[in-house]
Design a protein around this motif. Structure first.
Motif, mmCIF file in Angstrom:
data_model
loop_
_atom_site.group_PDB
_atom_site.id
_atom_site.type_symbol
_atom_site.label_atom_id
_atom_site.label_comp_id
_atom_site.label_asym_id
_atom_site.label_seq_id
_atom_site.Cartn_x
_atom_site.Cartn_y
_atom_site.Cartn_z
ATOM 1 N N ALA A 44 4.543 -4.161 -11.074
ATOM 2 C CA ALA A 44 3.510 -3.856 -10.100
ATOM 3 C C ALA A 44 2.237 -3.523 -10.845
ATOM 4 O O ALA A 44 2.267 -2.871 -11.875
ATOM 5 N N ALA A 45 1.135 -4.001 -10.305
ATOM 6 C CA ALA A 45 -0.164 -3.707 -10.913
ATOM 7 C C ALA A 45 -1.135 -3.359 -9.800
ATOM 8 O O ALA A 45 -1.031 -3.889 -8.699
ATOM 9 N N PRO A 46 -2.076 -2.461 -10.069
ATOM 10 C CA PRO A 46 -3.046 -2.136 -9.023
ATOM 11 C C PRO A 46 -3.799 -3.384 -8.597
ATOM 12 O O PRO A 46 -4.175 -4.205 -9.429
ATOM 13 N N ALA A 47 -3.962 -3.525 -7.311
ATOM 14 C CA ALA A 47 -4.683 -4.687 -6.792
ATOM 15 C C ALA A 47 -6.174 -4.501 -7.022
ATOM 16 O O ALA A 47 -6.696 -3.394 -6.943
ATOM 17 N N ALA A 48 -6.829 -5.591 -7.314
ATOM 18 C CA ALA A 48 -8.280 -5.539 -7.457
ATOM 19 C C ALA A 48 -8.886 -5.379 -6.067
ATOM 20 O O ALA A 48 -8.340 -5.884 -5.088
ATOM 21 N N THR A 86 0.848 -1.187 0.000
ATOM 22 C CA THR A 86 0.000 0.000 0.000
ATOM 23 C C THR A 86 0.880 1.232 0.000
ATOM 24 O O THR A 86 1.764 1.378 0.848
ATOM 25 N N VAL A 87 0.663 2.123 -0.986
ATOM 26 C CA VAL A 87 1.422 3.359 -1.104
ATOM 27 C C VAL A 87 0.421 4.501 -1.204
ATOM 28 O O VAL A 87 -0.386 4.543 -2.128
ATOM 29 N N ASN A 88 0.459 5.409 -0.236
ATOM 30 C CA ASN A 88 -0.447 6.554 -0.211
ATOM 31 C C ASN A 88 -1.907 6.139 -0.405
ATOM 32 O O ASN A 88 -2.645 6.756 -1.153
ATOM 33 N N GLY A 89 -2.296 5.061 0.215
ATOM 34 C CA GLY A 89 -3.677 4.603 0.149
ATOM 35 C C GLY A 89 -4.011 3.760 -1.065
ATOM 36 O O GLY A 89 -5.097 3.197 -1.150
ATOM 37 N N SER A 90 -3.109 3.640 -2.031
ATOM 38 C CA SER A 90 -3.339 2.794 -3.204
ATOM 39 C C SER A 90 -2.695 1.437 -2.966
ATOM 40 O O SER A 90 -1.548 1.351 -2.533
ATOM 41 N N VAL A 91 -3.447 0.368 -3.264
ATOM 42 C CA VAL A 91 -2.972 -0.988 -3.033
ATOM 43 C C VAL A 91 -2.448 -1.553 -4.353
ATOM 44 O O VAL A 91 -3.102 -1.444 -5.390
#
Length: 123
Positions: free
Chosen positions: A28-32, A7-12
Motif C-alpha cells: 500500500a502506498a499513499p495515493a497522490a 480510505t482509512v481515517n481520512g487518508s487515501v
C-alpha cells in the motif's frame, strides 16, 4: 494485479494486490492527490552495464529500493528475493518469477520506483 483505492481515517491509499501470490504480500502506498500531476518516472541506468536478460522483474508497487538481494551473474531460483522495496515502512520482496541468472540490475538502493518499473532482468 488489481489496484484499489482505500480510505482509512481520512487518508487515501492506493493498494496493489497481486493475484496468485503465494507469499500473501500486499503493498500500500499513499495515493497522490487527485489534482496533483504525476512526476515523470526516473529513468534508471543499469547498475552493472550488462546486457538485459529476456525475463523482466518489475515492481509490483510504488516505493523506494531498500536493498538489492541479488547481483549480476548470480543464479536465482523461482521465488528468491532479487530486490526489496520499501513502501509505507513495509519491506516488500520482489522475487524471481523463474529459475535463472541475473542479467542486469536496473536500479540502485534509494531509487524511487513506480509500479511496473523494471528492476532487474534474468536469463
Amino acid at each position: 494485479m488489481k489496484n484499489y483505492t482505500i480510505t482509512v481515517n481520512g487518508s487515501v491509499y492506493d493498494v496493489v494486490v497481486e493475484e496468485g501470490a503465494t507469499s500473501g504480500a500486499v503493498a500500500a502506498a499513499p495515493a497522490a492527490p487527485k489534482a496533483a500531476p504525476k512526476a515523470a518516472p526516473k529513468a534508471a541506468a543499469p547498475a552493472a552495464g550488462g546486457a538485459a536478460g529476456s525475463v523482466k522483474i518489475e515492481a509490483g508497487a510504488a516505493g523506494k529500493v531498500f536493498k538489492l538481494e541479488a547481483s549480476v551473474g548470480q543464479a536465482v531460483k523461482k521465488g528468491d528475493a532479487v530486490v526489496i522495496l520499501e513502501a509505507m515502512k513495509m519491506e516488500i520482496p520482489v522475487v524471481a518469477p523463474q529459475d535463472g541468472t541475473v542479467a542486469s540490475i536496473d536500479v540502485a538502493v534509494g531509487d524511487p520506483v513506480e509500479a511496473g518499473a523494471l528492476l532487474a532482468t534474468l536469463n
